[in-house]
Write a protein that holds these residues in place. Structure first.
Motif, PDB file in Angstrom:
ATOM      1  N   PHE A 153       0.831  -1.202   0.000  1.00  0.00           N
ATOM      2  CA  PHE A 153       0.000   0.000   0.000  1.00  0.00           C
ATOM      3  C   PHE A 153       0.866   1.253   0.000  1.00  0.00           C
ATOM      4  O   PHE A 153       0.649   2.194  -0.783  1.00  0.00           O
ATOM      5  N   GLY A 154       1.884   1.276   0.860  1.00  0.00           N
ATOM      6  CA  GLY A 154       2.800   2.418   0.883  1.00  0.00           C
ATOM      7  C   GLY A 154       3.550   2.571  -0.426  1.00  0.00           C
ATOM      8  O   GLY A 154       3.773   3.684  -0.903  1.00  0.00           O
ATOM      9  N   GLY A 155       3.919   1.431  -1.052  1.00  0.00           N
ATOM     10  CA  GLY A 155       4.632   1.478  -2.317  1.00  0.00           C
ATOM     11  C   GLY A 155       3.779   2.045  -3.447  1.00  0.00           C
ATOM     12  O   GLY A 155       4.278   2.791  -4.299  1.00  0.00           O
ATOM     13  N   VAL A 156       2.490   1.705  -3.439  1.00  0.00           N
ATOM     14  CA  VAL A 156       1.573   2.252  -4.446  1.00  0.00           C
ATOM     15  C   VAL A 156       1.464   3.762  -4.287  1.00  0.00           C
ATOM     16  O   VAL A 156       1.479   4.522  -5.276  1.00  0.00           O
ATOM     17  N   LEU A 157       1.358   4.227  -3.041  1.00  0.00           N
ATOM     18  CA  LEU A 157       1.274   5.668  -2.805  1.00  0.00           C
ATOM     19  C   LEU A 157       2.562   6.363  -3.238  1.00  0.00           C
ATOM     20  O   LEU A 157       2.526   7.466  -3.801  1.00  0.00           O
ATOM     21  N   ARG A 158       3.702   5.731  -2.990  1.00  0.00           N
ATOM     22  CA  ARG A 158       4.976   6.313  -3.435  1.00  0.00           C
ATOM     23  C   ARG A 158       5.035   6.377  -4.953  1.00  0.00           C
ATOM     24  O   ARG A 158       5.476   7.369  -5.530  1.00  0.00           O
ATOM     25  N   ALA A 159       4.582   5.301  -5.598  1.00  0.00           N
ATOM     26  CA  ALA A 159       4.621   5.258  -7.062  1.00  0.00           C
ATOM     27  C   ALA A 159       3.722   6.321  -7.684  1.00  0.00           C
ATOM     28  O   ALA A 159       4.000   6.805  -8.785  1.00  0.00           O
ATOM     29  N   SER A 160       2.657   6.694  -6.967  1.00  0.00           N
ATOM     30  CA  SER A 160       1.748   7.717  -7.496  1.00  0.00           C
ATOM     31  C   SER A 160       2.413   9.089  -7.566  1.00  0.00           C
ATOM     32  O   SER A 160       1.911   9.992  -8.239  1.00  0.00           O
ATOM     33  N   GLY A 161       3.529   9.248  -6.854  1.00  0.00           N
ATOM     34  CA  GLY A 161       4.263  10.511  -6.873  1.00  0.00           C
ATOM     35  C   GLY A 161       3.833  11.494  -5.813  1.00  0.00           C
ATOM     36  O   GLY A 161       4.278  12.648  -5.809  1.00  0.00           O
ATOM     37  N   ILE A 162       3.027  11.030  -4.854  1.00  0.00           N
ATOM     38  CA  ILE A 162       2.492  11.961  -3.859  1.00  0.00           C
ATOM     39  C   ILE A 162       3.587  12.528  -2.970  1.00  0.00           C
ATOM     40  O   ILE A 162       3.557  13.718  -2.614  1.00  0.00           O
ATOM     41  N   GLY A 163       4.590  11.705  -2.610  1.00  0.00           N
ATOM     42  CA  GLY A 163       5.650  12.196  -1.737  1.00  0.00           C
ATOM     43  C   GLY A 163       6.446  13.322  -2.369  1.00  0.00           C
ATOM     44  O   GLY A 163       6.685  14.363  -1.754  1.00  0.00           O
ATOM     45  N   ASP A 164       6.851  13.128  -3.621  1.00  0.00           N
ATOM     46  CA  ASP A 164       7.614  14.160  -4.325  1.00  0.00           C
ATOM     47  C   ASP A 164       6.781  15.425  -4.536  1.00  0.00           C
ATOM     48  O   ASP A 164       7.289  16.548  -4.418  1.00  0.00           O
ATOM     49  N   ALA A 165       5.492  15.241  -4.845  1.00  0.00           N
ATOM     50  CA  ALA A 165       4.621  16.399  -5.083  1.00  0.00           C
ATOM     51  C   ALA A 165       4.485  17.241  -3.821  1.00  0.00           C
ATOM     52  O   ALA A 165       4.547  18.481  -3.866  1.00  0.00           O
ATOM     53  N   ILE A 166       4.296  16.582  -2.692  1.00  0.00           N
ATOM     54  CA  ILE A 166       4.171  17.301  -1.420  1.00  0.00           C
ATOM     55  C   ILE A 166       5.468  18.036  -1.096  1.00  0.00           C
ATOM     56  O   ILE A 166       5.466  19.213  -0.715  1.00  0.00           O
ATOM     57  N   ALA A 167       6.580  17.318  -1.222  1.00  0.00           N
ATOM     58  CA  ALA A 167       7.873  17.930  -0.881  1.00  0.00           C
ATOM     59  C   ALA A 167       8.171  19.130  -1.779  1.00  0.00           C
ATOM     60  O   ALA A 167       8.645  20.169  -1.305  1.00  0.00           O
ATOM     61  N   ASP A 168       7.902  18.999  -3.076  1.00  0.00           N
ATOM     62  CA  ASP A 168       8.163  20.104  -4.001  1.00  0.00           C
ATOM     63  C   ASP A 168       7.323  21.331  -3.655  1.00  0.00           C
ATOM     64  O   ASP A 168       7.804  22.475  -3.701  1.00  0.00           O
ATOM     65  N   SER A 169       6.062  21.108  -3.307  1.00  0.00           N
ATOM     66  CA  SER A 169       5.183  22.239  -2.995  1.00  0.00           C
ATOM     67  C   SER A 169       5.563  22.892  -1.672  1.00  0.00           C
ATOM     68  O   SER A 169       5.436  24.106  -1.509  1.00  0.00           O
ATOM     69  N   MET A 170       6.070  22.096  -0.726  1.00  0.00           N
ATOM     70  CA  MET A 170       6.427  22.639   0.586  1.00  0.00           C
ATOM     71  C   MET A 170       7.676  23.506   0.522  1.00  0.00           C
ATOM     72  O   MET A 170       7.827  24.457   1.284  1.00  0.00           O
ATOM     73  N   THR A 171       8.590  23.176  -0.391  1.00  0.00           N
ATOM     74  CA  THR A 171       9.850  23.924  -0.444  1.00  0.00           C
ATOM     75  C   THR A 171       9.658  25.366  -0.897  1.00  0.00           C
ATOM     76  O   THR A 171      10.532  26.212  -0.690  1.00  0.00           O
ATOM     77  N   SER A 172       8.510  25.664  -1.510  1.00  0.00           N
ATOM     78  CA  SER A 172       8.285  27.014  -2.040  1.00  0.00           C
ATOM     79  C   SER A 172       7.537  27.924  -1.062  1.00  0.00           C
ATOM     80  O   SER A 172       7.195  29.048  -1.420  1.00  0.00           O
ATOM     81  N   LEU A 173       7.308  27.480   0.178  1.00  0.00           N
ATOM     82  CA  LEU A 173       6.506  28.264   1.123  1.00  0.00           C
ATOM     83  C   LEU A 173       7.320  29.301   1.883  1.00  0.00           C
ATOM     84  O   LEU A 173       6.751  30.148   2.571  1.00  0.00           O
ATOM     85  N   GLY A 174       8.632  29.218   1.815  1.00  0.00           N
ATOM     86  CA  GLY A 174       9.461  30.217   2.491  1.00  0.00           C
ATOM     87  C   GLY A 174       9.501  30.080   4.001  1.00  0.00           C
ATOM     88  O   GLY A 174       9.679  31.072   4.712  1.00  0.00           O
ATOM     89  N   LEU A 175       9.336  28.863   4.524  1.00  0.00           N
ATOM     90  CA  LEU A 175       9.375  28.633   5.969  1.00  0.00           C
ATOM     91  C   LEU A 175      10.820  28.623   6.465  1.00  0.00           C
ATOM     92  O   LEU A 175      11.752  28.389   5.683  1.00  0.00           O
ATOM     93  N   PRO A 176      11.039  28.869   7.764  1.00  0.00           N
ATOM     94  CA  PRO A 176      12.387  28.695   8.320  1.00  0.00           C
ATOM     95  C   PRO A 176      12.887  27.279   8.039  1.00  0.00           C
ATOM     96  O   PRO A 176      12.104  26.325   8.062  1.00  0.00           O
TER      97      PRO A 176
END
Length: 468
Positions: A336-359
Protein backbone atom coordinates in the motif's frame (compact mmCIF):
# COMPACT_ATOMS: atom_id res chain seq x y z
CA UNK A 1 10.77 -0.83 -10.04
CA UNK A 2 13.36 -1.35 -12.74
CA UNK A 3 11.04 -0.04 -15.50
CA UNK A 4 9.35 3.35 -15.56
CA UNK A 5 5.65 3.34 -14.73
CA UNK A 6 3.23 4.60 -17.37
CA UNK A 7 0.42 6.91 -16.19
CA UNK A 8 -2.82 7.42 -18.11
CA UNK A 9 -3.32 10.87 -16.60
CA UNK A 10 -1.52 13.38 -14.38
CA UNK A 11 -2.79 14.50 -10.99
CA UNK A 12 -2.16 17.74 -9.10
CA UNK A 13 -0.76 17.74 -5.58
CA UNK A 14 -4.23 18.50 -4.21
CA UNK A 15 -5.75 15.59 -6.12
CA UNK A 16 -2.99 13.26 -4.92
CA UNK A 17 -3.64 14.35 -1.33
CA UNK A 18 -7.34 13.65 -1.73
CA UNK A 19 -6.54 10.27 -3.26
CA UNK A 20 -4.28 9.31 -0.36
CA UNK A 21 -6.82 10.47 2.22
CA UNK A 22 -9.61 8.58 0.46
CA UNK A 23 -7.52 5.41 0.21
CA UNK A 24 -6.66 5.51 3.92
CA UNK A 25 -10.30 6.19 4.86
CA UNK A 26 -11.48 3.26 2.71
CA UNK A 27 -8.89 0.96 4.25
CA UNK A 28 -9.96 1.87 7.77
CA UNK A 29 -13.62 1.38 6.83
CA UNK A 30 -12.97 -2.07 5.38
CA UNK A 31 -10.96 -3.24 8.38
CA UNK A 32 -12.75 -1.54 11.28
CA UNK A 33 -16.36 -1.34 10.06
CA UNK A 34 -16.72 -4.30 7.72
CA UNK A 35 -14.19 -6.45 9.64
CA UNK A 36 -12.44 -7.47 6.42
CA UNK A 37 -9.13 -9.23 7.04
CA UNK A 38 -6.29 -6.67 6.95
CA UNK A 39 -4.31 -8.65 4.35
CA UNK A 40 -7.23 -8.70 1.89
CA UNK A 41 -8.21 -5.10 2.64
CA UNK A 42 -4.68 -3.84 1.95
CA UNK A 43 -4.55 -5.66 -1.39
CA UNK A 44 -7.98 -4.36 -2.44
CA UNK A 45 -7.18 -0.76 -1.53
CA UNK A 46 -3.74 -0.96 -3.16
CA UNK A 47 -5.38 -2.16 -6.39
CA UNK A 48 -8.04 0.56 -6.34
CA UNK A 49 -5.50 3.27 -5.47
CA UNK A 50 -3.25 2.21 -8.36
CA UNK A 51 -6.16 2.48 -10.78
CA UNK A 52 -7.33 5.83 -9.38
CA UNK A 53 -3.80 7.25 -9.60
CA UNK A 54 -3.84 6.61 -13.34
CA UNK A 55 -1.25 3.84 -13.39
CA UNK A 56 -1.58 1.95 -16.67
CA UNK A 57 -3.33 -1.45 -16.28
CA UNK A 58 -0.20 -3.29 -17.41
CA UNK A 59 1.81 -1.62 -14.61
CA UNK A 60 -0.71 -1.99 -11.76
CA UNK A 61 0.22 -5.48 -10.58
CA UNK A 62 4.00 -4.99 -11.06
CA UNK A 63 3.73 -1.79 -8.98
CA UNK A 64 1.87 -3.63 -6.23
CA UNK A 65 4.32 -6.53 -6.27
CA UNK A 66 7.27 -4.15 -6.17
CA UNK A 67 6.05 -2.63 -2.89
CA UNK A 68 5.12 -6.04 -1.50
CA UNK A 69 8.39 -7.67 -2.52
CA UNK A 70 10.68 -4.89 -1.35
CA UNK A 71 9.04 -4.95 2.08
CA UNK A 72 9.29 -8.73 2.37
CA UNK A 73 12.92 -8.55 1.26
CA UNK A 74 13.74 -6.47 4.32
CA UNK A 75 11.26 -7.99 6.76
CA UNK A 76 10.64 -11.68 6.02
CA UNK A 77 14.18 -12.96 6.64
CA UNK A 78 14.59 -10.86 9.78
CA UNK A 79 11.21 -11.78 11.25
CA UNK A 80 11.55 -15.46 10.32
CA UNK A 81 15.05 -15.88 11.75
CA UNK A 82 14.27 -13.69 14.76
CA UNK A 83 11.12 -15.70 15.47
CA UNK A 84 13.10 -18.97 15.35
CA UNK A 85 15.68 -17.66 17.80
CA UNK A 86 13.00 -16.19 20.04
CA UNK A 87 11.01 -19.41 20.02
CA UNK A 88 14.07 -21.45 21.03
CA UNK A 89 14.84 -19.05 23.87
CA UNK A 90 11.24 -19.14 25.04
CA UNK A 91 10.71 -22.92 24.74
CA UNK A 92 14.05 -23.80 26.35
CA UNK A 93 13.27 -21.68 29.39
CA UNK A 94 16.07 -19.26 28.57
CA UNK A 95 13.81 -16.23 28.27
CA UNK A 96 12.32 -17.00 31.65
CA UNK A 97 15.78 -17.40 33.18
CA UNK A 98 16.93 -14.02 31.83
CA UNK A 99 13.69 -12.46 33.03
CA UNK A 100 14.36 -13.62 36.56
CA UNK A 101 17.83 -12.12 36.37
CA UNK A 102 16.55 -8.77 35.07
CA UNK A 103 13.88 -8.57 37.75
CA UNK A 104 16.42 -9.50 40.41
CA UNK A 105 18.64 -6.59 39.36
CA UNK A 106 16.01 -3.91 38.66
CA UNK A 107 13.08 -5.10 40.80
CA UNK A 108 9.58 -5.89 39.61
CA UNK A 109 8.38 -2.28 39.84
CA UNK A 110 11.04 -1.18 37.36
CA UNK A 111 10.55 -4.07 34.93
CA UNK A 112 9.38 -1.79 32.07
CA UNK A 113 12.52 0.32 32.60
CA UNK A 114 14.74 -2.77 32.53
CA UNK A 115 13.28 -4.09 29.28
CA UNK A 116 13.43 -0.60 27.72
CA UNK A 117 17.11 -0.19 28.57
CA UNK A 118 17.85 -3.56 27.00
CA UNK A 119 15.88 -2.46 23.92
CA UNK A 120 17.82 0.80 23.65
CA UNK A 121 21.09 -1.11 23.72
CA UNK A 122 19.88 -3.62 21.13
CA UNK A 123 18.37 -0.86 19.02
CA UNK A 124 21.72 0.81 18.37
CA UNK A 125 23.02 -1.68 15.77
CA UNK A 126 19.81 -3.58 14.91
CA UNK A 127 16.96 -2.29 12.76
CA UNK A 128 13.54 -1.71 14.33
CA UNK A 129 11.80 -4.85 13.08
CA UNK A 130 14.65 -7.29 13.77
CA UNK A 131 15.34 -5.86 17.23
CA UNK A 132 11.70 -5.93 18.26
CA UNK A 133 11.32 -9.56 17.17
CA UNK A 134 14.46 -10.52 19.12
CA UNK A 135 13.12 -8.84 22.26
CA UNK A 136 9.63 -10.33 22.05
CA UNK A 137 10.36 -13.51 24.06
CA UNK A 138 11.80 -11.37 26.87
CA UNK A 139 8.84 -8.97 26.69
CA UNK A 140 6.37 -11.86 26.74
CA UNK A 141 8.17 -13.59 29.63
CA UNK A 142 8.34 -10.45 31.78
CA UNK A 143 4.67 -9.62 31.17
CA UNK A 144 3.58 -13.17 32.07
CA UNK A 145 5.75 -13.24 35.18
CA UNK A 146 4.39 -9.98 36.57
CA UNK A 147 0.80 -10.47 35.35
CA UNK A 148 0.62 -6.81 34.33
CA UNK A 149 -0.80 -5.23 31.20
CA UNK A 150 1.26 -6.36 28.23
CA UNK A 151 1.56 -2.78 26.94
CA UNK A 152 3.29 -1.67 30.16
CA UNK A 153 6.29 -3.77 29.08
CA UNK A 154 5.98 -3.83 25.30
CA UNK A 155 5.14 -0.21 24.47
CA UNK A 156 8.25 1.49 25.97
CA UNK A 157 10.47 -1.17 24.39
CA UNK A 158 8.97 -0.65 20.93
CA UNK A 159 9.33 3.14 21.22
CA UNK A 160 12.97 2.64 22.22
CA UNK A 161 13.66 0.68 19.03
CA UNK A 162 11.73 3.20 16.92
CA UNK A 163 13.60 6.22 18.31
CA UNK A 164 16.97 4.56 17.78
CA UNK A 165 15.99 3.67 14.21
CA UNK A 166 14.99 7.25 13.43
CA UNK A 167 17.75 9.35 14.96
CA UNK A 168 21.00 7.40 15.29
CA UNK A 169 23.39 6.01 12.67
CA UNK A 170 24.07 3.27 11.52
CA UNK A 171 20.38 3.07 10.66
CA UNK A 172 19.90 3.86 6.95
CA UNK A 173 17.64 6.91 7.27
CA UNK A 174 19.87 9.08 9.48
CA UNK A 175 23.03 7.84 7.72
CA UNK A 176 21.66 9.01 4.36
CA UNK A 177 20.38 12.33 5.72
CA UNK A 178 23.73 13.06 7.39
CA UNK A 179 25.51 12.35 4.11
CA UNK A 180 23.13 14.47 2.02
CA UNK A 181 23.24 17.44 4.39
CA UNK A 182 27.01 17.23 4.87
CA UNK A 183 26.79 16.66 8.64
CA UNK A 184 29.26 14.67 10.71
CA UNK A 185 28.35 10.98 11.25
CA UNK A 186 30.25 10.68 14.53
CA UNK A 187 28.68 13.83 15.96
CA UNK A 188 25.25 12.57 14.86
CA UNK A 189 25.80 9.34 16.82
CA UNK A 190 26.70 11.29 19.96
CA UNK A 191 24.10 14.05 19.73
CA UNK A 192 21.55 11.60 18.35
CA UNK A 193 21.26 10.19 21.86
CA UNK A 194 20.01 13.63 22.96
CA UNK A 195 17.05 12.96 20.66
CA UNK A 196 16.58 9.29 21.56
CA UNK A 197 16.66 9.33 25.36
CA UNK A 198 14.12 12.13 26.00
CA UNK A 199 11.75 10.91 23.27
CA UNK A 200 11.87 7.34 24.59
CA UNK A 201 11.40 8.45 28.21
CA UNK A 202 8.50 10.84 27.54
CA UNK A 203 6.70 9.02 24.71
CA UNK A 204 7.54 5.45 25.66
CA UNK A 205 8.17 5.06 29.37
CA UNK A 206 5.91 7.81 30.75
CA UNK A 207 3.19 7.62 28.09
CA UNK A 208 3.21 3.83 28.30
CA UNK A 209 1.86 3.91 31.87
CA UNK A 210 -1.55 5.52 31.16
CA UNK A 211 -1.83 3.55 27.91
CA UNK A 212 -1.29 0.28 29.80
CA UNK A 213 -4.04 1.26 32.25
CA UNK A 214 -6.43 2.17 29.44
CA UNK A 215 -5.66 -0.87 27.27
CA UNK A 216 -5.21 -3.81 29.65
CA UNK A 217 -4.07 -6.26 26.99
CA UNK A 218 -3.09 -9.88 27.72
CA UNK A 219 0.15 -11.38 26.48
CA UNK A 220 -0.46 -12.51 22.88
CA UNK A 221 -0.80 -16.27 22.60
CA UNK A 222 1.20 -16.69 19.43
CA UNK A 223 2.80 -20.05 20.29
CA UNK A 224 0.22 -21.48 22.66
CA UNK A 225 -1.53 -24.28 20.76
CA UNK A 226 -1.58 -27.65 22.64
CA UNK A 227 0.74 -29.26 20.06
CA UNK A 228 3.24 -26.41 20.31
CA UNK A 229 3.15 -26.49 24.11
CA UNK A 230 3.98 -30.22 24.06
CA UNK A 231 6.93 -29.63 21.72
CA UNK A 232 8.14 -26.77 23.93
CA UNK A 233 7.86 -28.95 27.06
CA UNK A 234 10.13 -31.60 25.49
CA UNK A 235 12.61 -28.93 24.32
CA UNK A 236 12.90 -27.26 27.74
CA UNK A 237 16.44 -27.47 29.16
CA UNK A 238 16.85 -24.41 31.44
CA UNK A 239 19.99 -22.90 29.81
CA UNK A 240 22.16 -20.60 31.89
CA UNK A 241 21.66 -16.86 31.86
CA UNK A 242 25.02 -16.43 30.16
CA UNK A 243 23.99 -18.75 27.32
CA UNK A 244 20.92 -16.60 26.71
CA UNK A 245 22.96 -13.39 26.90
CA UNK A 246 25.45 -14.84 24.40
CA UNK A 247 22.69 -15.61 21.91
CA UNK A 248 21.23 -12.12 22.26
CA UNK A 249 24.54 -10.29 22.11
CA UNK A 250 26.09 -12.26 19.24
CA UNK A 251 24.02 -10.61 16.49
CA UNK A 252 24.65 -7.21 18.10
CA UNK A 253 28.39 -7.85 18.09
CA UNK A 254 28.41 -9.04 14.46
CA UNK A 255 26.27 -6.15 13.23
CA UNK A 256 28.33 -3.72 15.31
CA UNK A 257 31.47 -5.09 13.66
CA UNK A 258 29.92 -4.37 10.27
CA UNK A 259 29.16 -0.80 11.39
CA UNK A 260 32.74 -0.23 12.51
CA UNK A 261 34.10 -1.63 9.24
CA UNK A 262 31.77 0.59 7.20
CA UNK A 263 32.97 3.63 9.15
CA UNK A 264 36.62 2.68 8.62
CA UNK A 265 36.04 2.12 4.90
CA UNK A 266 34.32 5.50 4.59
CA UNK A 267 37.18 7.24 6.37
CA UNK A 268 39.74 5.45 4.20
CA UNK A 269 41.37 3.69 7.16
CA UNK A 270 40.81 0.26 5.59
CA UNK A 271 40.60 -0.90 1.99
CA UNK A 272 37.09 -1.80 0.86
CA UNK A 273 38.52 -4.22 -1.69
CA UNK A 274 40.36 -6.25 0.96
CA UNK A 275 39.01 -9.83 0.98
CA UNK A 276 39.02 -10.11 4.76
CA UNK A 277 37.10 -6.85 5.09
CA UNK A 278 34.52 -8.05 2.57
CA UNK A 279 34.05 -11.38 4.38
CA UNK A 280 33.71 -9.73 7.78
CA UNK A 281 31.25 -7.20 6.34
CA UNK A 282 29.17 -10.05 4.94
CA UNK A 283 29.13 -11.80 8.31
CA UNK A 284 27.96 -8.54 9.89
CA UNK A 285 24.98 -8.08 7.55
CA UNK A 286 21.82 -8.36 9.68
CA UNK A 287 20.29 -11.44 7.95
CA UNK A 288 23.63 -13.30 8.01
CA UNK A 289 24.28 -12.35 11.65
CA UNK A 290 20.84 -13.64 12.64
CA UNK A 291 21.36 -16.84 10.61
CA UNK A 292 24.67 -17.53 12.39
CA UNK A 293 22.99 -16.94 15.75
CA UNK A 294 20.09 -19.27 14.93
CA UNK A 295 22.52 -22.00 13.87
CA UNK A 296 24.43 -21.53 17.14
CA UNK A 297 21.08 -21.73 18.97
CA UNK A 298 20.41 -25.09 17.31
CA UNK A 299 23.71 -26.29 18.74
CA UNK A 300 23.81 -24.85 22.29
CA UNK A 301 20.07 -25.17 23.01
CA UNK A 302 19.52 -28.37 21.06
CA UNK A 303 22.37 -30.71 20.16
CA UNK A 304 24.60 -29.94 23.15
CA UNK A 305 21.70 -30.64 25.52
CA UNK A 306 20.87 -33.94 23.91
CA UNK A 307 17.80 -32.77 22.04
CA UNK A 308 17.20 -34.77 18.84
CA UNK A 309 17.46 -32.87 15.58
CA UNK A 310 13.83 -33.66 14.80
CA UNK A 311 12.71 -31.87 17.98
CA UNK A 312 14.86 -28.82 17.22
CA UNK A 313 13.41 -28.76 13.71
CA UNK A 314 9.90 -28.92 15.18
CA UNK A 315 10.64 -25.98 17.49
CA UNK A 316 11.89 -23.92 14.55
CA UNK A 317 8.84 -24.91 12.53
CA UNK A 318 6.42 -23.82 15.28
CA UNK A 319 8.01 -20.36 15.11
CA UNK A 320 7.26 -19.86 11.43
CA UNK A 321 3.57 -20.74 11.28
CA UNK A 322 2.33 -18.03 13.68
CA UNK A 323 4.47 -15.27 12.12
CA UNK A 324 3.33 -15.97 8.54
CA UNK A 325 0.29 -13.77 9.12
CA UNK A 326 2.50 -11.02 10.52
CA UNK A 327 4.86 -11.20 7.54
CA UNK A 328 2.09 -11.21 4.93
CA UNK A 329 0.17 -8.31 6.50
CA UNK A 330 3.40 -6.35 6.90
CA UNK A 331 4.23 -7.01 3.25
CA UNK A 332 0.74 -5.89 2.21
CA UNK A 333 1.23 -2.71 4.23
CA UNK A 334 4.45 -2.15 2.30
CA UNK A 335 2.48 -2.74 -0.90
CA UNK A 336 0.00 0.00 0.00
CA UNK A 337 2.80 2.42 0.88
CA UNK A 338 4.63 1.48 -2.32
CA UNK A 339 1.57 2.25 -4.45
CA UNK A 340 1.27 5.67 -2.80
CA UNK A 341 4.98 6.31 -3.44
CA UNK A 342 4.62 5.26 -7.06
CA UNK A 343 1.75 7.72 -7.50
CA UNK A 344 4.26 10.51 -6.87
CA UNK A 345 2.49 11.96 -3.86
CA UNK A 346 5.65 12.20 -1.74
CA UNK A 347 7.61 14.16 -4.32
CA UNK A 348 4.62 16.40 -5.08
CA UNK A 349 4.17 17.30 -1.42
CA UNK A 350 7.87 17.93 -0.88
CA UNK A 351 8.16 20.10 -4.00
CA UNK A 352 5.18 22.24 -3.00
CA UNK A 353 6.43 22.64 0.59
CA UNK A 354 9.85 23.92 -0.44
CA UNK A 355 8.29 27.01 -2.04
CA UNK A 356 6.51 28.26 1.12
CA UNK A 357 9.46 30.22 2.49
CA UNK A 358 9.37 28.63 5.97
CA UNK A 359 12.39 28.69 8.32
CA UNK A 360 14.72 25.86 7.34
CA UNK A 361 14.37 23.86 10.58
CA UNK A 362 10.57 24.00 10.28
CA UNK A 363 10.53 23.26 6.55
CA UNK A 364 12.57 20.05 6.78
CA UNK A 365 10.33 18.77 9.58
CA UNK A 366 7.09 19.50 7.73
CA UNK A 367 8.31 18.08 4.42
CA UNK A 368 9.37 14.82 6.10
CA UNK A 369 6.14 14.70 8.14
CA UNK A 370 3.86 15.10 5.13
CA UNK A 371 5.81 12.58 3.05
CA UNK A 372 5.64 10.16 5.97
CA UNK A 373 1.88 10.57 6.38
CA UNK A 374 1.33 10.21 2.65
CA UNK A 375 3.41 7.11 1.87
CA UNK A 376 4.16 5.35 5.18
CA UNK A 377 7.84 4.38 5.27
CA UNK A 378 9.93 6.34 7.80
CA UNK A 379 13.19 5.56 5.99
CA UNK A 380 11.78 6.63 2.62
CA UNK A 381 10.33 9.81 4.16
CA UNK A 382 13.69 10.70 5.72
CA UNK A 383 15.81 9.94 2.66
CA UNK A 384 13.37 11.52 0.19
CA UNK A 385 12.89 14.73 2.15
CA UNK A 386 16.63 15.01 2.84
CA UNK A 387 17.38 14.67 -0.87
CA UNK A 388 14.81 17.33 -1.75
CA UNK A 389 15.95 19.74 0.97
CA UNK A 390 19.67 19.19 0.35
CA UNK A 391 20.18 22.29 -1.84
CA UNK A 392 18.47 24.54 0.72
CA UNK A 393 20.51 23.09 3.60
CA UNK A 394 23.83 23.24 1.78
CA UNK A 395 23.05 26.74 0.56
CA UNK A 396 23.20 28.02 4.14
CA UNK A 397 26.36 28.48 6.21
CA UNK A 398 25.50 26.07 9.03
CA UNK A 399 27.90 24.87 11.71
CA UNK A 400 28.25 21.18 12.63
CA UNK A 401 25.71 21.25 15.48
CA UNK A 402 23.15 23.12 13.38
CA UNK A 403 23.48 20.44 10.70
CA UNK A 404 22.86 17.72 13.29
CA UNK A 405 19.78 19.63 14.45
CA UNK A 406 18.49 19.79 10.87
CA UNK A 407 19.03 16.03 10.48
CA UNK A 408 17.19 15.52 13.76
CA UNK A 409 14.26 17.68 12.66
CA UNK A 410 13.98 15.75 9.39
CA UNK A 411 14.13 12.45 11.27
CA UNK A 412 11.47 13.67 13.70
CA UNK A 413 9.08 14.38 10.86
CA UNK A 414 9.80 11.03 9.25
CA UNK A 415 9.01 8.96 12.36
CA UNK A 416 5.75 10.64 13.40
CA UNK A 417 2.21 9.45 12.62
CA UNK A 418 2.83 5.78 11.90
CA UNK A 419 -0.49 4.51 10.57
CA UNK A 420 -2.06 2.01 8.17
CA UNK A 421 0.27 2.64 5.19
CA UNK A 422 3.34 1.87 7.34
CA UNK A 423 4.53 -1.75 7.43
CA UNK A 424 5.86 -1.18 10.96
CA UNK A 425 2.33 -0.31 12.10
CA UNK A 426 1.14 -3.79 11.13
CA UNK A 427 4.19 -5.46 12.67
CA UNK A 428 3.39 -3.87 16.02
CA UNK A 429 -0.34 -4.52 15.65
CA UNK A 430 0.03 -8.26 15.05
CA UNK A 431 2.87 -9.02 17.47
CA UNK A 432 1.17 -7.03 20.22
CA UNK A 433 -2.21 -8.65 19.59
CA UNK A 434 -3.94 -5.30 19.03
CA UNK A 435 -6.82 -4.41 16.74
CA UNK A 436 -6.36 -1.70 14.13
CA UNK A 437 -8.28 0.74 16.32
CA UNK A 438 -6.15 -0.04 19.38
CA UNK A 439 -2.95 0.32 17.34
CA UNK A 440 -4.07 3.73 16.08
CA UNK A 441 -4.81 4.88 19.64
CA UNK A 442 -1.51 3.61 21.03
CA UNK A 443 1.26 3.17 18.49
CA UNK A 444 0.19 6.03 16.22
CA UNK A 445 -0.09 8.35 19.22
CA UNK A 446 3.28 7.23 20.57
CA UNK A 447 5.09 7.61 17.24
CA UNK A 448 3.58 11.07 16.80
CA UNK A 449 4.84 11.99 20.25
CA UNK A 450 8.34 10.83 19.30
CA UNK A 451 8.21 13.10 16.25
CA UNK A 452 6.94 16.15 18.14
CA UNK A 453 9.34 15.81 21.08
CA UNK A 454 12.20 15.18 18.64
CA UNK A 455 11.29 18.34 16.74
CA UNK A 456 11.28 20.43 19.93
CA UNK A 457 14.74 19.07 20.77
CA UNK A 458 15.92 19.96 17.25
CA UNK A 459 14.57 23.51 17.63
CA UNK A 460 16.36 23.98 20.95
CA UNK A 461 19.61 22.53 19.60
CA UNK A 462 19.43 24.67 16.45
CA UNK A 463 18.74 27.84 18.43
CA UNK A 464 21.53 27.13 20.92
CA UNK A 465 24.01 26.41 18.09
CA UNK A 466 22.95 29.58 16.27
CA UNK A 467 23.37 31.71 19.39
CA UNK A 468 26.79 30.19 20.09
Amino acid sequence: MSEEITFLWEMSTGSLLMLAAGAIALLLFLIMALKLHAFIALIVVSLLTSAAAGIAPADVVPTMLDGFGSTLASVALLVGLGAMLGRMLEASGGAERLTQKLLGVFGEKRAPLAVSIASLLMGFPIFFDAGLVLMLPIIYAVARRLEMSFLAIAFPAAIAFSAMHAFVPPHPGPVTAVDLYGADQGLMVILGLLFVLPTWYVCGYLLGKPMARRFDLPVPEIFDSPQEEDIARRFRSEPSTWTVVLLLLLPLALIGMNTVLSTLVTSGAVDEGNTAVQILSLIGETPVALLITVLLGFIVLGAVRGKPGKLTEAIADTALGPVCSVILITGAGGMFGGVLRASGIGDAIADSMTSLGLPLIVAVFLVALLVRIAQGSATVALTTSAALMQPAVQGMDLNSVQLVAVVGATAAGSIAVSHVNDSGFWLVSRFFGMSTSQTLRTWTVGSTGVGLVGFVIALVMYAAASAG
